[in-house]
Scaffold this motif. Structure first.
Motif: not given
Lengths: 169, 118
Positions: A23, A27-28, A31-32, A35-36, A41, A45, A48-49, A52
Motif C-alpha cells: 500500500y 497508494a500515491d 491516487f495520482r 486523479l489524472t 480527488r 480516493e 485507491v480503496q 487495494m
C-alpha cells in the motif's frame, strides 16, 4: 527491501505487513493515476480503496506474467472507469475538471505543465502518466489500456508533440 | 532504424520506459541524425518537467489506509501493553470487515498466551 513480486506473494498468504508495505509503495501512484484519469480527488480516493482491496483479494491469482505495477494499474483503471461512470454508490461523477493542486504550492512552470497535460485527450493523458511518472514500458502500457502497442506509440507521439508545442519556452 | 521509428521511441526513452536493447538502437540512430537529436533533447526536457509536475500531485488522504485496512487486514484502533520481562498484558482493538475485534494476551517469561478474543 522486498521487491513487488515478493510482497504480492506474501499478501497472497495473508501477510498484513506485506500488504501495508505494498500500500505504501502504490497508494500515491494509484491516487495520482486516478486523479489524472478522473480529475476528482474524492473519486480518486475511492479508486485507491477499491484497487487495494482488489489487490488483497486477488493476490493469490497474480501469475506474474506482467509486472506488478502493470497488474495494479490495470485494476486501478478498471475501477476508475467503473467509479467514473457512477457505478459505485449510484453516484454520478461530479465534474471537477478545473480542480488542480494548490497553485501556491507549485512553481509557475509546473502549473503550466499540469494544465497542458489536463488539456490532452484522456487516452493520451493516461499514456503520458504511465510512461513518464509510473515508468511503464510501452508494451506494459498497452496491456493496461488493452490496445495494441502501436496505438500506445501513436498516442504518445501525438501527446508529446502537443505538449512540446504548448510548453515551448 | 528510420527517423519515424526513432521518433516513436524517443518519448519512451525520455520517460526511462524503453527496453534497453531498443534504447541502444535508438541512440545509435540519434548519434548520426541531427533532427532526432533535437527531438531527444526536447523530449528529455519535457520528461523532466512532467515528472516534476506529476510528483506535485497530492496523495490520498491519511485516513484512506484505515478504510482499506478495515476491509482487508483489519485496522488497528487501539493497542495497549503493560508489564515487564517477567509478565505482561496486551490488549488490541481492531476494526474488521465484519465489525470490531478485541484481542488480549498474557505474556509470562517470554511466552505469549492468548486470553481474550471477542
Amino acid at each position: 527491501m522486498a521487491d513487488d513480486r515478493d510482497l504480492v506473494g506474501q499478501v497472497a498468504r495473508g501477510n498484513g505487513r506485506a500488504f501495508r508495505a505494498l500500500y505504501e509503495r502504490y497508494a500515491d501512484r494509484v491516487f495520482r493515476y486516478a486523479l489524472t484519469l478522473l480529475r476528482n480527488r474524492h473519486l480518486a480516493e475511492e479508486v485507491v480503496q477499491e484497487t487495494m482491496v482488489a489487490v488483497w483479494n486477488g493476490a493469490d491469482k497474480f501469475e506474474g506474467r506482467s509486472q506488478v505495477s502493470t497488474w495494479i494499474f490495470g485494476i486501478a483503471r478498471h475501477h476508475a472507469y467503473r467509479i467514473g461512470r457512477g457505478e459505485v454508490k449510484g453516484e454520478r461523477v461530479p465534474d471537477e475538471e478545473g480542480e488542480s493542486p494548490d497553485p501556491a504550492l507549485m512553481v509557475e512552470q509546473e502549473v503550466r505543465v499540469q494544465r497542458a497535460v489536463a488539456g490532452l485527450p484522456p487516452d493520451q493523458r493516461e499514456v503520458v502518466f504511465l510512461a513518464f511518472y509510473a515508468g511503464l514500458p510501452y508494451e506494459e502500457i498497452a496491456r493496461v489500456q488493452g490496445v495494441p502497442e502501436g496505438t500506445v506509440k501513436s498516442r504518445m507521439f501525438h501527446a508529446k508533440k502537443r505538449l512540446a508545442e504548448e510548453l515551448r519556452p | 532504424m528510420t527517423c519515424d521509428e526513432a521518433r516513436e521511441r524517443i518519448p519512451f526513452y525520455a520517460a526511462r520506459a524503453l527496453p534497453k536493447p531498443e534504447g541502444a538502437a535508438l541512440l545509435e540512430h540519434v548519434v548520426g541524425c541531427e533532427l532526432c537529436q533535437g527531438e531527444l533533447v526536447e523530449a528529455m526536457r519535457l520528461g523532466h518537467e512532467l515528472r516534476a509536475a506529476f510528483a506535485r500531485l497530492p496523495g490520498p488522504p491519511a485516513g484512506t489506509w484505515l478504510s482499506v485496512a478495515a476491509r482487508t487486514v483489519g485496522a488497528s484502533l487501539l493497542a495497549v501493553g503493560v508489564g515487564a520481562e517477567i509478565a505482561g498484558l496486551t490488549l488490541a482493538v481492531e476494526a474488521t470487515k465484519s465489525g470490531f475485534s478485541v484481542t488480549g494476551s498474557l505474556s509470562l517469561l517470554g511466552r505469549e498466551v492468548p486470553v481474550l478474543r471477542i
